[in-house]
Structures are given as C-alpha cells and as structure tokens.
Design an enzyme around this catalytic site. Structure first.
Site, PDB file in Angstrom:
ATOM      1  N   TYR A 284     -12.620   9.065  -4.815  1.00 42.99           N
ATOM      2  CA  TYR A 284     -11.883   9.412  -3.628  1.00 42.99           C
ATOM      3  C   TYR A 284     -10.747   8.328  -3.612  1.00 42.99           C
ATOM      4  CZ  TYR A 284     -10.976  12.372   0.395  1.00 42.99           C
ATOM      5  OH  TYR A 284     -10.584  13.070   1.160  1.00 42.99           O
TER       6      TYR A 284
ATOM      7  N   SER B   6     -12.272  -0.478  -0.925  1.00 40.58           N
ATOM      8  CA  SER B   6     -10.882  -0.883  -1.476  1.00 40.58           C
ATOM      9  C   SER B   6     -11.431  -1.448  -2.803  1.00 40.58           C
ATOM     10  CB  SER B   6     -10.258  -1.935  -0.573  1.00 40.58           C
ATOM     11  OG  SER B   6      -9.711  -1.211   0.554  1.00 40.58           O
TER      12      SER B   6
ATOM     13  N   HIS C  75      -9.870  -0.841  -5.506  1.00 37.22           N
ATOM     14  CA  HIS C  75      -8.704  -0.891  -6.187  1.00 37.22           C
ATOM     15  C   HIS C  75      -8.239  -2.518  -6.189  1.00 37.22           C
ATOM     16  CE1 HIS C  75      -7.252  -0.601  -1.883  1.00 37.22           C
ATOM     17  NE2 HIS C  75      -6.338  -1.595  -2.388  1.00 37.22           N
TER      18      HIS C  75
ATOM     19  N   GLU D 287     -21.149   0.201   4.909  1.00 37.93           N
ATOM     20  CA  GLU D 287     -20.166  -0.571   5.281  1.00 37.93           C
ATOM     21  C   GLU D 287     -20.637  -2.184   5.237  1.00 37.93           C
ATOM     22  OE1 GLU D 287     -17.019  -3.092   5.672  1.00 37.93           O
ATOM     23  OE2 GLU D 287     -16.597  -0.742   5.613  1.00 37.93           O
TER      24      GLU D 287
ATOM     25  N   GLN E  47       0.824  -1.150  -0.045  1.00 37.69           N
ATOM     26  CA  GLN E  47      -0.128   0.032   0.104  1.00 37.69           C
ATOM     27  C   GLN E  47       0.851   1.193  -0.074  1.00 37.69           C
ATOM     28  OE1 GLN E  47      -2.580   1.648  -0.522  1.00 37.69           O
ATOM     29  NE2 GLN E  47      -4.401   0.296  -0.374  1.00 37.69           N
TER      30      GLN E  47
ATOM     31  N   TYR F 247     -13.402  -5.890  -2.033  1.00 34.98           N
ATOM     32  CA  TYR F 247     -14.712  -5.621  -2.432  1.00 34.98           C
ATOM     33  C   TYR F 247     -15.285  -6.756  -2.248  1.00 34.98           C
ATOM     34  CZ  TYR F 247     -18.183  -2.734  -4.413  1.00 34.98           C
ATOM     35  OH  TYR F 247     -19.484  -1.963  -4.758  1.00 34.98           O
TER      36      TYR F 247
ATOM     37  N   GLN G 258     -15.198   5.180  -0.740  1.00 34.77           N
ATOM     38  CA  GLN G 258     -13.802   4.683  -0.284  1.00 34.77           C
ATOM     39  C   GLN G 258     -13.523   3.277   0.115  1.00 34.77           C
ATOM     40  OE1 GLN G 258     -12.230   7.881   2.495  1.00 34.77           O
ATOM     41  NE2 GLN G 258     -10.312   7.809   0.903  1.00 34.77           N
TER      42      GLN G 258
ATOM     43  N   CYS H 187      -0.985  17.218  10.274  1.00 36.64           N
ATOM     44  CA  CYS H 187      -1.655  18.519   9.614  1.00 36.64           C
ATOM     45  C   CYS H 187      -0.879  18.811   8.117  1.00 36.64           C
ATOM     46  CB  CYS H 187      -1.280  19.777  10.617  1.00 36.64           C
ATOM     47  SG  CYS H 187       0.322  20.349  10.848  1.00 36.64           S
TER      48      CYS H 187
END
Length: 552
Positions: free
Chosen positions: A319, A262, A264, A193, A127, A270, A260, A407
């Site tokens: 996203y 996963s 990918h 979710e 990742q 998924y 958002q 930040c």
C-alpha cells in the site's frame, strides 16, 4: 533559536488577518496542518508519515506566519524545506507561495545524508501534504483507500468485501483510514498497531469500531462478524512483524492482506519487533544505526510473513510505503512478488485524470461543506458511484480541524466544480472562501517507481520530468501555492512529486485561475499516461481535445 512548541491559532470565520484571501488561506491551512485533531505530533511540527513536517522548526514557523500576515497581493514567498528564505515582487496571478521540500541531488538522496542535513537544521521532510499545507487528517486518504478496497472487491469478491477479513497494520495519519474503508465496503478488518494512543484516536474519530490487545480475541471477533456478514473493524495492539508470523503459526490466513506502517522511514516510522515504544525511543536516540538495523530486520520478517500468507491464498498488495524495497534490500528476494496498489487497482482512474481532489471550508463552518456536498449530488447525479461516496462520507466521516471533503474527480469535472464553488462564494452562499487542493498522489504529479508509477507500460517508471512539468504548469496557471517535494510516501531516493492548492474567493480573477489550473493539472495526468501508451488515456485525450503534438 525558538525550539519550544507554540500554540497554533486556528483562524476561522470571514475576517481577514492577512492582506488577501490567498495569503489568509495559506496561513489557515498551515495552522490546520498543526491542529491537534489533525497532526500526529503537533508539538514537534510533525503532521503525519513518520517525520512529515509543516515547518522546519518553531522559529521558521513563526517567520512563515509573520511573512504571510504581511505578504502583499503581488508578492511571492519562497519556502526552502520548511524555512521562509525570500519574498519577491511578482504579480497578482502568480502563486503567493512556492515551496520546495526535501529535494536532494539524486546521488545524495539517501536517508543517511538527509539525517545528517536534518541534524544541522538545513532540511525538512515534507512528506506529501504535510509540508505543502493541504493535509486534512485521515479523510484525505479515505476515499482513495475506499476506492482501492472497492476495486479489490470487484476483482476478487464479486463487488463487495462482505464475508471477508482484511488484515493490515499501521493506524497513523494515512493507515488510520484503512479500517473505515474496509467496513464501508462491507468487510471485516483487523488493523495491527503498536501504539495504543493511535488506536484510541481512530476509535475517537470513528474510523475504528473496537480494540483488543489479544490476537485470539481479535480473530474470534473477526470470524464471528465474517460468518454473520457484518462489517467490523478491530484495532489489535501489537507489532505486525510479530503478529503476522503468529497468525500463520495458528493457521489464520486472511482473505485480503496489506500494510500501511511507515516502513518507508525505518528510523522514525517502524518499531523493531520485541521492543516497547519506550525502549524504541531510547534506542533511536542512543544508537540510531542499530535501531535502523533492527527495524529493517523486522520489516524483512513482516514481508516474509506477507509472502507466506499470499502463497496460502491471501490477496496481497503493497500500500505504497516501500516495505517491499526495504525487505528486498535486506535479502528478501521475492519481496516484489506481490503488486503495488496503483498498478493493481488505481491506474485506470489516473488514465482519466482522476485523483484525490479535496476542498476545505476556511469559515470553519461544516454547513459550507454540506452545501458543496449538495452541489456534487446535483451536478454529478449521473455518477452514482461518486454520489454514493458523498452520502457515505456525510454519514460516516468526522471532520478533523477545518471542515473538508474529498472525492475523486477527473478531467473536466474539477474545472466545472471549481467554477460552481467560486460562484457560490461570490453570491454569499458560503460564509468564506474555499481552498481547493489535492494529494501529491495524483495522475500526473508524481514519479515513484515503487508506487504511483510502478510498472508503467513503456518502462518510464523513474522519469521525474512529469512532476516538475506539473509544478511549472500549475505555477504559470496561477495556483495559489505550488510545491515540489522528494521522498514522500516511499522515502528518500524513491519519489519526486508536486502539489498545488488554489483558492476560490469569489472574484472574477479567481474564476479564470481556477479554470486554467483545474484543467491543466488533471490534463497533464491524462497526457502522462497517454504518452506511456495507455489506451484509456489516449481515448480520454482525444475525446477531451487535449492537444498532444505527437499523439497518433
């Protein structure tokens, strides 16, 4: 081979276990990535993002720990996809660890080839911050998510999300930040979710307010909060590929829409529509090809629903999980009709060298972070937006594992902050050294045409020289550990990116390294965007005196 889950030692305090603070920092941050409060599946070495791991297997983990404990101050450990492969004598200002994860020659850079190599134990998916040992839990992404939704509010809703409903999906390590980011901007969020444990985890860590398994109840709660102008986040148990079409069917169209999950990684990230978690796990083992086929079909339906909602007025954006590309490959021709979040909302920050800068208290004492918060409020008092973020973070964000803060600081600000922190360690104002790092999602450290470098002004979206230059520059500058990864965020074949971490241990040598690295790292981000023709980046480069030989 050792394949069993080992208990991971959470080292804290001011006592050294390794031969120097840089090696100690690498050890503590590796273990922090696998802390049960931080990692998604620590027993499998999975930190976040589908199968983003900290080490290739438990045998490799043990060897990394042993090597870090014995690594000299003038040696460098090499990590190849989560496996320690060599230690070489270098010098004291060189990185103590160099990491390369998941890198494949472009023509072979597919999930199919990766999975073949993974089965043979030859590779690991890192990742972004999983395999580079600088993941800090959902806080690591929450300010970036907050900044994104703040920009959505500025562009579309007069500067606040108050009185709006956002629908999204995925409450894993990255997506888990979304509900809090929406409520911090004053809005209402329904987060879909499929895994009840993930919803509960976000409630336990105060990223999510409440949960339900009924769509009608979620919509009712959301509408009431919207009418009353209240901020509220609702976890809805369900599969987005099923829930979004149902929302359209009953005429519920949110104000803001993103995702958002996963997506990918269709195999590990998924869950196909119509399946329970248990059924999905069984099919994934028994017939991975069929699983991927079904997951991709579900992703296509998910994106079709997003496009339909966009046509009916939802402010819709990708996203960064490559969901549009997966859908397009499945025949959804209009998949790219909604933009990615970077070109839509974040790129101006990148032009100033700003990005998700983070620091971690190796002492394990939250007081060390609170003292650094005070530094930000004092030294950057003219940046009201930044100071507001720090105050909100102190109040709303629960630490996971070692206390940390994030930040968005830019060129000049990072080096200034690094020196102050190093001085505080030197004076004994902090109980132990501080680790300073960032996400790979930063202004000059990633090439990802469907995410960070989507729609570049000069068409240079796919040029991957920049992250390689970034890693080389950070290594020669004296970063404590440097990483080059492939496929983070968007999956195999779609990104190359680099990470750096540097330790403020209070020494004069560290002060020099911090000055170099925290200047050149964001500086390259300004250069990358100035080279692509962005006026703000060109202006920043000129104002800050960044030497670009061909800048007109």
């Amino acid at each position: 081979m050792v394949t069993k889950h080992r208990p991971v030692q959470a080292y804290t305090g001011s006592t050294l276990h390794a031969k120097g603070w840089i090696q100690e920092a690498a050890l503590r941050m590796l273990n922090n990535n696998l802390h049960p409060e931080v990692a998604e599946r620590p027993e499998d070495l999975v930190v976040y993002g589908g199968i983003g791991k900290a080490a290739r297997n438990w045998e490799c983990y043990g060897a990394i720990v042993e090597t870090l404990l014995n690594l000299e101050n003038d040696e460098t450990l090499l990590i190849q996809s989560g496996k320690p492969v060599a230690v070489f004598k270098t010098h004291t200002d060189a990185p103590r660890v160099l990491i390369a994860n998941s890198n494949l020659v472009p023509a072979w850079a597919t999930w199919d080839h990766f999975h073949e190599l993974d089965k043979k134990g030859l590779i690991m998916y890192g990742q972004m911050t999983a395999g580079s040992w600088i993941y800090i839990g959902s806080q690591g992404i929450v300010q970036g998510t907050y900044e994104t939704f703040a920009e959505v509010a500025r562009q579309h809703y007069g500067g606040t999300l108050k009185g709006t409903i956002t629908v999204t999906a995925g409450l894993g390590g990255m997506g888990g930040a979304q509900p809090l980011a929406v409520t911090l901007n004053g809005g209402v969020c329904i987060a879909v979710e499929v895994d009840p444990a993930r919803i509960q985890r976000r409630i336990d860590t105060k990223y999510l307010d409440t949960m339900t398994d009924r769509l009608d109840v979620a919509i009712q709660m959301a509408k009431r909060a919207k009418e009353e102008g209240k901020a509220l986040s609702i976890g809805l148990l369900g599969n987005a590929a099923e829930v979004l079409p149902k929302m359209i069917e009953i005429g519920f169209i949110p104000d803001v829409l993103t995702d958002q999950t996963s997506a990918h990684d269709p195999l590990n990230g998924y869950i196909p529509a119509g399946m329970t978690l248990e059924e999905a796990a069984e099919l994934r083992q028994r017939d991975p090809k069929q699983y991927i086929r079904r997951a991709k079909q579900s992703i296509a339906e998910h994106v079709k629903a997003m496009l339909a909602m966009q046509k009916q007025g939802s402010v819709t954006f990708d996203y960064g999980n490559n969901i549009r590309q997966v859908a397009k490959d499945e025949g959804v021709e209009e998949a790219f009709n909604f933009p990615g979040f970077v070109p839509a909302y974040i790129r101006p920050l990148f032009c100033e060298g700003k990005g998700p800068f983070r620091w971690v208290a190796l002492s394990g004492d939250p007081e060390d972070i609170y003292k650094t918060d005070e530094v930000i409020l004092r030294e950057f008092s003219d940046n009201q937006h930044l100071c507001n973020w720090i105050r909100m973070a102190r109040e709303k964000i629960q630490f996971q594992g070692l206390p940390a803060r994030i930040c968005w600081l830019g060129y000049g600000e990072r080096a200034k902050f690094g020196k102050i922190i190093n001085d505080m360690v030197a004076k004994g104002e902090l109980k132990a050294p501080i680790v300073i790092g960032r996400d790979h999602l930063d202004s000059g450290s990633v090439a990802s045409p469907n995410r960070e470098t989507e729609g570049m002004k000069d068409g240079s979206d796919a040029i991957a020289d920049w992250p390689i230059l970034n890693a080389l520059l950070n290594a020669v500058g004296g970063a404590s550990w440097v990483s080059v990864h492939h496929g983070g965020g968007v999956g195999m074949g779609y990104s190359i990116h680099a990470g750096m971490v540097i330790v403020a241990d209070g020494t004069k040598e560290a002060e020099k390294r911090l000055e170099r690295v925290l200047t050149t790292d964001p500086g390259l981000g300004v250069v990358r965007h100035a080279d692509a023709g962005y006026e703000l980046a060109i202006k920043t480069a000129k104002e800050k005196g960044i030497h670009m030989p061909m800048l007109k």
